[in-house]
Design an enzyme around this catalytic site. Sequence first.
Site, short mmCIF file in Angstrom:
data_model
loop_
_atom_site.label_atom_id
_atom_site.label_comp_id
_atom_site.label_asym_id
_atom_site.label_seq_id
_atom_site.Cartn_x
_atom_site.Cartn_y
_atom_site.Cartn_z
N ASP A 71 0.82 -1.21 0.00
CA ASP A 71 0.00 0.00 0.00
C ASP A 71 0.86 1.26 0.00
O ASP A 71 0.43 2.31 -0.49
CB ASP A 71 -0.95 0.02 1.20
N CYS A 382 16.57 -6.94 -11.79
CA CYS A 382 17.18 -7.63 -10.67
C CYS A 382 17.50 -9.08 -11.05
O CYS A 382 18.47 -9.33 -11.76
CB CYS A 382 16.27 -7.51 -9.44
N HIS A 517 15.35 -1.91 -8.78
CA HIS A 517 13.92 -2.01 -9.12
C HIS A 517 13.36 -0.65 -9.54
O HIS A 517 12.81 0.07 -8.72
CB HIS A 517 13.14 -2.53 -7.90
N GLU A 519 10.77 0.04 -11.12
CA GLU A 519 9.31 0.13 -11.05
C GLU A 519 8.84 0.80 -9.77
O GLU A 519 7.74 1.35 -9.72
CB GLU A 519 8.68 -1.27 -11.19
N1 GLN Z 1 17.35 -13.45 -5.87
C1 GLN Z 1 18.19 -12.41 -6.37
C2 GLN Z 1 19.08 -11.83 -5.29
O1 GLN Z 1 18.80 -11.94 -4.13
C3 GLN Z 1 17.39 -11.31 -7.03
C4 GLN Z 1 16.47 -10.60 -6.09
C5 GLN Z 1 15.43 -9.79 -6.81
O2 GLN Z 1 15.15 -10.01 -7.97
N2 GLN Z 1 14.84 -8.84 -6.13
O3 GLN Z 1 20.09 -11.24 -5.60
#
Ligand code: GLN
Length: 545
Positions: A71, A382, A517, A519
């Site tokens: 949220d 990621c 990330h 997004e």
């Molecule tokens: N599993 C991967 C890491 O820990 C990528 C994590 C993710 O995509 N947020 O590095």
Amino acid sequence: MTRFIFITGGVVSSLGKGLGSAALGALLQARGYKVRLCKLDPYLNVDPGTMSPFQHGEVYVTDDGAETDLDLGHYERFTGNPATQNDNTTTGRIYTEVLAKERRGDYLGATVQVIPHVTDEIKDFIREKDGTADFVLCEIGGTVGDIESLPFMEAIRQFGNEMGRERALFIHVTLLPYIPAAGELKTKPTQHSVKELMGMGIRPRILLCRADREIAEDELRKIALFCNIDENKVIPALDVSSIYEVPLSYHKEGLDTQVLDAFGIHDAKEPDLSSWEEVVRRVKEPEGSVKIAIVGKYTNLTDSYKSLNEALIHGGIANNVKVKLKFVESTIFDGDNDDITHELQGVNGILVPGGFGVRGAEGKIKAAKYAREKNIPYFGICFGLQMAILEAARNLCGITDATSSEFEEQQGELLIGLMTEWTKGNATEVRRQDEDLGGTMRLGAYPCNLKNGSKVAEIYGKNDISERHRHRYEVNINFKDQLEENGFVFSGLSPDGGLPEICERNDHPWFIGVQFHPELKSKPFDPHPLFVSFIKAAIEQGRLV
Ligand code: GLN
């Protein structure tokens, strides 16, 4: 003077309380007020970081590295205000504080109890926001009547009493279910839910009634009468086709006007909602469409990719197209099931989002290979970057046993590994393989330097960026030369040059993998440049075929 608005939910969960709170925040903001939104979650986890996306949807990460409820993502997207660590708490966190105080002897020998010690801790969390905004909106997670939420209800009851009606307001969100056999919307669950709240000493002054169809005037009057609420403060909250329509719809029904009226404010300026109208117009009247495949693991639960879905919609808004999503479950391509082609044929872009664990990884690697070979725009986020690196290492660099230390067998070349030390500002942060899972990741905003002349530098229009992270493993910088010889450009690095943040292919129309990330920072009015560019490339791809 800061005024506090508490939003509770009744009848069923998933009522859209979070969206409703975000929309009210946006409306008050559009009237020129400073708003702040926060969420109190009654579950026992200290934060949602260790919860499966199946259980609780996406984990939203803030700039300051908090793993929070999704949220908070709505709050940020609707108001543009970056959320912080202090905007979300849970029963687990509250008790952690209380127990630490008890061990330190802070309670001076008192018997430590839910009332007043736990409720005081909750009230402190709310009170520390006093003076930081004109309106502080506090959403209480869960549904009225849950055992877990009782201390929170008691705390906000006390807080409301202390502040008085001029400074505290309770809004209750309920559902009017439609019963086909009776041919009508039912008000009884709402009456019961309000009764339950009143039993706890909380009297809501505004009701937000969710319904899938028009609510008749006499039903609204009936609710007002039975629930002891002003008629004009029983507000219909009807389903809309886009979440970005919610502020416009609630304004039309008078929500913000009634909130201000409840506080005795009658001279507020009308809100400027033109930017919302423009966003909704673009969502509803696209000039075309693109099809994007999301190759991931929790694809049957769209909440697990909440921010991602929204960021893709934002990319569509910026390009005037509708983004159609095709969720591809990557686990079905583990093992010998090689044929990802029939799933990916005809899509204009492929996105491999964040993910954890070896399950489904091979399918994601196959998706990266398909995108690379077929020149389809590829966006790796990621885990999606890490899988594209493994693909290139195996199939282009000849490192056939390339793997990640996240995968149990760990017998191959570690292209993706656990970094044990890195710097944040002037401090060194350390993590160990055997640490607790909670909170051992590289979390929150980190700076990144972009390479001059790279595609990402052109997309961002600058060379220094900051993006949010949530991961344990890193692309191994020692393989940089080998990967660069095979078409991967390391176009974004941490300021010390030790951590690869972005890799892009120089032999492909649009192939970008990012360790962070993006997004999480995209907003409908301020779409993230990478998503705008990715959707543009997908449109281009559609034209070429
Ligand atoms: N599993 C991967 C890491 O820990 C990528 C994590 C993710 O995509 N947020 O590095």
